[in-house]
Design a protein around this motif. Structure first.
Motif, mmCIF file in Angstrom:
data_model
loop_
_atom_site.group_PDB
_atom_site.id
_atom_site.type_symbol
_atom_site.label_atom_id
_atom_site.label_comp_id
_atom_site.label_asym_id
_atom_site.label_seq_id
_atom_site.Cartn_x
_atom_site.Cartn_y
_atom_site.Cartn_z
ATOM 1 N N ILE A 45 9.799 -22.554 -39.288
ATOM 2 C CA ILE A 45 9.125 -22.427 -40.560
ATOM 3 C C ILE A 45 8.400 -21.562 -40.266
ATOM 4 O O ILE A 45 7.004 -21.693 -40.038
ATOM 5 C CB ILE A 45 8.470 -24.178 -41.008
ATOM 6 N N ALA A 46 8.600 -20.646 -41.294
ATOM 7 C CA ALA A 46 7.526 -18.979 -40.680
ATOM 8 C C ALA A 46 6.687 -19.538 -42.545
ATOM 9 O O ALA A 46 7.108 -19.350 -43.975
ATOM 10 C CB ALA A 46 8.527 -18.168 -41.790
ATOM 11 N N TYR A 47 5.565 -19.302 -42.249
ATOM 12 C CA TYR A 47 4.663 -19.092 -43.297
ATOM 13 C C TYR A 47 3.445 -17.989 -43.254
ATOM 14 O O TYR A 47 4.387 -16.937 -42.467
ATOM 15 C CB TYR A 47 3.400 -20.219 -42.912
ATOM 16 N N SER A 48 3.252 -17.128 -44.431
ATOM 17 C CA SER A 48 3.268 -15.888 -44.675
ATOM 18 C C SER A 48 4.244 -15.215 -44.753
ATOM 19 O O SER A 48 3.914 -14.228 -43.963
ATOM 20 C CB SER A 48 2.052 -15.391 -43.278
ATOM 21 N N PRO A 49 5.557 -15.350 -45.148
ATOM 22 C CA PRO A 49 6.415 -14.890 -44.734
ATOM 23 C C PRO A 49 6.793 -13.583 -45.677
ATOM 24 O O PRO A 49 7.428 -12.693 -45.225
ATOM 25 C CB PRO A 49 7.645 -15.598 -45.422
ATOM 26 N N LEU A 50 5.438 -13.202 -46.882
ATOM 27 C CA LEU A 50 4.959 -11.735 -47.015
ATOM 28 C C LEU A 50 4.240 -11.121 -46.750
ATOM 29 O O LEU A 50 3.556 -9.936 -47.012
ATOM 30 C CB LEU A 50 5.036 -12.450 -48.831
ATOM 31 N N GLU A 51 3.635 -11.514 -46.787
ATOM 32 C CA GLU A 51 2.447 -11.028 -45.346
ATOM 33 C C GLU A 51 1.218 -11.583 -46.717
ATOM 34 O O GLU A 51 0.949 -9.925 -46.661
ATOM 35 C CB GLU A 51 2.623 -9.637 -44.535
ATOM 36 N N GLN A 52 0.920 -12.236 -47.370
ATOM 37 C CA GLN A 52 0.438 -12.314 -47.699
ATOM 38 C C GLN A 52 0.223 -11.749 -49.230
ATOM 39 O O GLN A 52 -0.916 -10.897 -49.857
ATOM 40 C CB GLN A 52 -1.530 -12.130 -47.640
ATOM 41 N N GLY A 53 1.310 -10.878 -49.251
ATOM 42 C CA GLY A 53 1.938 -9.929 -50.341
ATOM 43 C C GLY A 53 2.442 -8.473 -50.030
ATOM 44 O O GLY A 53 2.278 -7.371 -50.901
ATOM 45 N N ILE A 54 2.128 -8.771 -48.710
ATOM 46 C CA ILE A 54 1.905 -6.639 -48.398
ATOM 47 C C ILE A 54 3.139 -6.130 -49.039
ATOM 48 O O ILE A 54 3.701 -5.286 -49.600
ATOM 49 C CB ILE A 54 1.449 -6.557 -47.851
ATOM 50 N N LEU A 55 4.388 -7.340 -48.502
ATOM 51 C CA LEU A 55 5.681 -6.682 -48.523
ATOM 52 C C LEU A 55 6.545 -6.884 -49.943
ATOM 53 O O LEU A 55 7.502 -6.737 -49.758
ATOM 54 C CB LEU A 55 6.619 -7.957 -47.544
#
Length: 329
Positions: free
Chosen positions: A214-224
């Protein structure tokens, strides 16, 4: 433009469990109502906003929600349960994953606090109960024994862990096998910009043992999302400690600019957004082994999430993004 196929209702086998879950779940850390040291990472969301986020997620095909005891001291669990209750029959078949907080506790606390977890969830069943961190005053075996006893008593359905190393995953799975159970999952930080699990044995071990990631922070806190690259001034408006992460600094944004440009190109091809491309990469780059739990603090974030399940990047596109991301971490 590539035509998008409808995959909103596509479900996957979740590890060695009998669960079939959507590739994306909804991470509910942001439902903490701004309470506590951990919950204060996010602003206080209104009940109406939480309800709308949960409704959009359900209608878009998400069938599971991830929360935790430490998210506002049970506030996230309560807000999630309240929203599901208001949605009535539409939320009848959802699955809830929550987590026990181990700091300064022993494994005996797992049994002592399960009634409080169930109370905060409004009596809804726990499909997946996870040890939130690999530190406590007890051993991995003791924690897994306590978890197995909860399964035997019908309090929870499956056992997971979070932030465990490859060795700790093996230890946990081995302990659960003594009770006829298997470790269901390991929840870890994983994104295109944080690919440590590909190098430290966690992903390889999960694939070998049939354990879901289960991947958390998959958007790197919105950076992506790319919005901070296009409008760097938005960094100043970020609330909470994430604005001080290195990725939001000028040099960090510059380093990841080539990846954002690649996401933009593919987003145009798929009539999607960079966010959706990044999530799609995550849930397809390693077969069906990786699930992801993006959060949503606004209804349009939830809409972004679910649309990421409506198409599939080609293998060559996944490889291209993997190569670009590898040199930008």
């Amino acid at each position: 433009m590539t035509t998008q196929s409808t995959q909103k209702r596509t479900l996957r086998a979740f590890g060695a469990t009998g669960l079939r879950l959507s590739p994306l779940g909804l991470g509910c850390w942001q439902f903490s109502k701004g309470r506590g040291l951990v919950g204060g990472f996010w602003p206080d969301l209104s009940e109406s906003a939480i309800l709308e986020i949960v409704r959009i997620s359900l209608e878009g095909g998400i069938n599971w929600f991830d929360t935790a005891e430490v998210y506002g001291g049970g506030q996230s669990e309560q807000m999630l349960a309240a929203a599901l209750d208001k949605l009535g029959p539409a939320a009848a078949d959802v699955y809830i994953a929550t987590k026990w907080w181990p700091a300064m506790r022993t494994a005996a606390n797992i049994a002592r606090t399960i009634d409080e977890r169930l109370r905060c969830l409004g009596g809804r069943s726990i499909a997946l109960y996870q040890v939130h961190q690999p530190f406590s005053l007890s051993s991995v075996r003791s924690e897994m024994t306590a978890m197995a006893e909860l399964v035997q008593k019908g309090h929870i359905a499956n056992v997971g862990v979070s932030n465990y190393s490859a060795r700790q995953m093996r230890d946990a799975d081995r302990a659960l096998r003594d009770y006829g159970l298997r470790l269901a999952s390991n929840q870890v930080k994983y994104s295109m910009l944080d690919r440590r699990i590909e190098r430290n044995g966690i992903l390889e071990t999960a694939q070998e043992l049939g354990i879901a990631i289960i991947a958390y922070s998959p958007l790197e806190q919105g950076i992506l999302s790319g919005k901070f690259h296009k409008q760097p001034e938005l960094v100043r408006s970020i609330k909470g400690p994430r604005k001080w992460m290195s990725g939001f600094r000028a040099e960090g944004l510059h380093r990841t600019q080539p990846l954002i440009e690649a996401l933009d190109r593919l987003a145009e091809r798929y009539a999607a957004s960079p966010t959706q491309i990044a999530l799609n990469w995550l849930i397809h780059a390693h077969g069906d082994n990786v699930f992801a739990i993006p959060g949503a603090s606004k209804p349009h974030h939830a809409e972004e999430n679910v649309k990421a399940m409506c198409f599939r990047l080609s293998d060559s596109e996944i490889g291209e993004l993997s190569d670009i991301a590898k040199v930008r971490r």
